[in-house]
Design an enzyme around this catalytic site. Sequence first.
Site, PDB file in Angstrom:
ATOM      1  N   LYS A   1      28.749  42.294  56.943  1.00 39.65           N
ATOM      2  CA  LYS A   1      27.379  42.815  56.979  1.00 39.65           C
ATOM      3  C   LYS A   1      26.850  43.104  55.572  1.00 39.65           C
ATOM      4  O   LYS A   1      25.660  42.993  55.313  1.00 39.65           O
ATOM      5  CB  LYS A   1      27.310  44.064  57.866  1.00 39.65           C
ATOM      6  CG  LYS A   1      27.427  43.747  59.357  1.00 39.65           C
ATOM      7  CD  LYS A   1      26.174  43.034  59.857  1.00 39.65           C
ATOM      8  CE  LYS A   1      26.130  42.885  61.348  1.00 39.65           C
ATOM      9  NZ  LYS A   1      24.847  42.359  61.843  1.00 39.65           N
TER      10      LYS A   1
ATOM     11  N   GLU B   1      27.967  50.911  59.100  1.00 42.41           N
ATOM     12  CA  GLU B   1      29.371  50.644  58.757  1.00 42.41           C
ATOM     13  C   GLU B   1      29.507  50.211  57.303  1.00 42.41           C
ATOM     14  O   GLU B   1      30.584  50.323  56.717  1.00 42.41           O
ATOM     15  CB  GLU B   1      29.941  49.552  59.667  1.00 42.41           C
ATOM     16  CG  GLU B   1      30.358  50.029  61.043  1.00 42.41           C
ATOM     17  CD  GLU B   1      31.554  50.983  61.017  1.00 42.41           C
ATOM     18  OE1 GLU B   1      32.579  50.656  60.418  1.00 42.41           O
ATOM     19  OE2 GLU B   1      31.432  52.081  61.592  1.00 42.41           O
TER      20      GLU B   1
ATOM     21  N   THR C   1      23.957  47.517  59.223  1.00 40.84           N
ATOM     22  CA  THR C   1      24.688  48.587  59.900  1.00 40.84           C
ATOM     23  C   THR C   1      25.168  49.688  58.959  1.00 40.84           C
ATOM     24  O   THR C   1      25.511  49.426  57.799  1.00 40.84           O
ATOM     25  CB  THR C   1      25.922  47.994  60.610  1.00 40.84           C
ATOM     26  OG1 THR C   1      26.801  49.053  60.988  1.00 40.84           O
ATOM     27  CG2 THR C   1      26.691  47.038  59.725  1.00 40.84           C
TER      28      THR C   1
HETATM   29  O1  F7E Z   1      33.332  53.435  67.878  1.00 37.10           O
HETATM   30  C1  F7E Z   1      36.071  55.796  67.928  1.00 37.10           C
HETATM   31  C2  F7E Z   1      36.134  54.634  66.970  1.00 37.10           C
HETATM   32  O2  F7E Z   1      33.319  51.137  68.832  1.00 37.10           O
HETATM   33  C3  F7E Z   1      32.808  54.671  67.489  1.00 37.10           C
HETATM   34  C4  F7E Z   1      28.828  49.011  66.546  1.00 37.10           C
HETATM   35  O3  F7E Z   1      27.572  48.877  67.172  1.00 37.10           O
HETATM   36  O4  F7E Z   1      28.158  51.065  65.533  1.00 37.10           O
HETATM   37  C5  F7E Z   1      29.168  50.483  66.336  1.00 37.10           C
HETATM   38  O5  F7E Z   1      30.427  50.552  65.709  1.00 37.10           O
HETATM   39  C6  F7E Z   1      33.925  55.575  67.051  1.00 37.10           C
HETATM   40  C7  F7E Z   1      34.911  54.914  66.100  1.00 37.10           C
HETATM   41  O6  F7E Z   1      31.330  51.987  67.504  1.00 37.10           O
HETATM   42  C8  F7E Z   1      37.567  54.740  71.041  1.00 37.10           C
HETATM   43  O7  F7E Z   1      37.368  54.618  66.272  1.00 37.10           O
HETATM   44  C9  F7E Z   1      37.626  56.477  69.763  1.00 37.10           C
HETATM   45  O8  F7E Z   1      35.268  55.833  65.101  1.00 37.10           O
HETATM   46  O9  F7E Z   1      31.713  52.848  69.750  1.00 37.10           O
HETATM   47  P1  F7E Z   1      32.433  52.294  68.585  1.00 37.10           P
HETATM   48  P2  F7E Z   1      31.450  51.730  65.934  1.00 37.10           P
HETATM   49  O10 F7E Z   1      32.780  51.240  65.530  1.00 37.10           O
HETATM   50  O11 F7E Z   1      30.964  52.973  65.252  1.00 37.10           O
HETATM   51  C10 F7E Z   1      27.981  50.481  64.236  1.00 37.10           C
HETATM   52  C11 F7E Z   1      26.825  51.169  63.571  1.00 37.10           C
HETATM   53  C12 F7E Z   1      27.862  48.999  64.283  1.00 37.10           C
HETATM   54  O12 F7E Z   1      27.144  48.387  63.521  1.00 37.10           O
HETATM   55  C13 F7E Z   1      28.779  48.289  65.209  1.00 37.10           C
HETATM   56  O13 F7E Z   1      28.352  46.967  65.433  1.00 37.10           O
HETATM   57  O14 F7E Z   1      34.673  55.918  68.202  1.00 37.10           O
HETATM   58  N1  F7E Z   1      36.772  55.598  69.196  1.00 37.10           N
HETATM   59  N2  F7E Z   1      38.123  55.971  70.892  1.00 37.10           N
HETATM   60  C14 F7E Z   1      36.716  54.502  69.981  1.00 37.10           C
HETATM   61  N3  F7E Z   1      35.990  53.377  69.863  1.00 37.10           N
HETATM   62  C15 F7E Z   1      36.119  52.435  70.846  1.00 37.10           C
HETATM   63  N4  F7E Z   1      35.393  51.312  70.774  1.00 37.10           N
HETATM   64  N5  F7E Z   1      36.978  52.626  71.905  1.00 37.10           N
HETATM   65  C16 F7E Z   1      37.719  53.762  72.054  1.00 37.10           C
HETATM   66  O15 F7E Z   1      38.467  53.903  73.006  1.00 37.10           O
END
Ligand code: F7E
Length: 423
Positions: free
Chosen positions: A214, A184, A182
């Site tokens: 990871k 991340e 990832t």
């Molecule tokens: O957040 C912000 C949050 O949870 C994206 C996974 O597939 O991609 C994914 O991880 C962004 C972050 O994805 C909310 O803070 C704002 O900055 O959709 P996400 P993620 O954390 O980027 C990577 C590549 C992976 O490998 C992971 O497994 O959006 N954000 N408001 C929010 N995020 C969430 N979940 N919920 C909110 O309300």
Amino acid sequence: MENFLLPKSLLFNDSSKPPIIQGIKEWQERHKVEDYKIGYNRVALITGITGQDGIYLTAMLLSPLFMAPFVYQVHGIVRKNSASLPILINLQETLERQQGRKVSLTLHYGDVTDPHFMQQTIHSVKPDEIYNFAAQTHVQHSFFMPSHTIDVNFKGLVNICQAALSLSFAYQRSVRIFHASTSEMFGQTTAQQSDSLMGESFPFNPASPYAVSKIASYYLVRYYRSVYQMRISTAISFNHESPLRHESFVTRKITKGVARIKLGIQEKLLVGNLYAKRDWGHARDFVRGFWIINNQELVKGVRNDSGIDSRQPFEDYVIATSWSMPVLDFLQEAFKKAGFGQLQLMRDNGYEQLCSGERVLAKVDPKFLRPGEVPMLRGDPSKIESELGWKAEIQIEGLMDEMLEYDEQVAKLEMLVRERAKL
Ligand code: F7E
């Protein structure tokens, strides 16, 4: 109604066949390569098969017009309480109706964290290819469950690799393993790095237990590859979404929320950091990349019009679109597409809220802010593009349109169920 839960992008047909798979067929005819040298009949084992990527990959592998000359038997590992199993079953029934025959999909109930189960499953299935998607993938949850995250994400991979290794010793069978890494892992960038595209050699700077788990797995892949010459590789995948993305991730939370707000069954959306930027691609494109990476020696041979050099060590690749967008833009665009006008960002008690005229549509709730945030991720896919011929086909616009359309149908169904319940 029975196809309702299946997004359009989940159906892989001949007309969307990637040139590289078409190329393999032509190359085989030109060089008179016989089937048995490549093994066109393949057995694939997918861990995490009921997640978004597992379902998209299953749909692709079980679509013979798309995959020809390859014919796949797919085995999947499912945890007993998986909530997405009905979508997989619906997919299987839809494919069988379309193809007028049974498709080969076998489910095994168990968990990658159990070494005995993994050993037994890999020895009985004897896969040609393994795709490891089983993971605790939610970054925010990993702050609250660090041990669980590291157990599933790291030990799960150890169990798979050990079982595959013992299979190769016992039966002289080498298994190709694809592991999902990832973006991340790149984590927080310095001021000087913040505008750079992130490629395979970009430094790691993890900001969550998820990222740490990871990175450990990423090095485990390298260890098995260099010490045991295993054909194992990983994709450093940037965010990839679809209508099957779980709604705890921000894009699906937004498209589902927008559709429900439009139909009047939800008042507003509560979100976290609006300024984080992500490189959002489509899961359909990504699983195509995973297959290509897991077949990289064949793909390279076909592209160079040479033989297959299986002595070459496998390599890792970044998969991304190279284009990124802040959460706020995704949110505003989704509301605009759903017909909400006069959008403006205001502040209430120190937190942002998005309004349409007087109406509050979305509001920042501090419970969705993370203890460690990754402000910006934008990938450099040039290595996979130039070496393996992969390219993202669906851009953010098409992705958002499909997700909104799907979620509007889901919301309409929900309304219908609510109406019926009142009768
Ligand atoms: O957040 C912000 C949050 O949870 C994206 C996974 O597939 O991609 C994914 O991880 C962004 C972050 O994805 C909310 O803070 C704002 O900055 O959709 P996400 P993620 O954390 O980027 C990577 C590549 C992976 O490998 C992971 O497994 O959006 N954000 N408001 C929010 N995020 C969430 N979940 N919920 C909110 O309300």
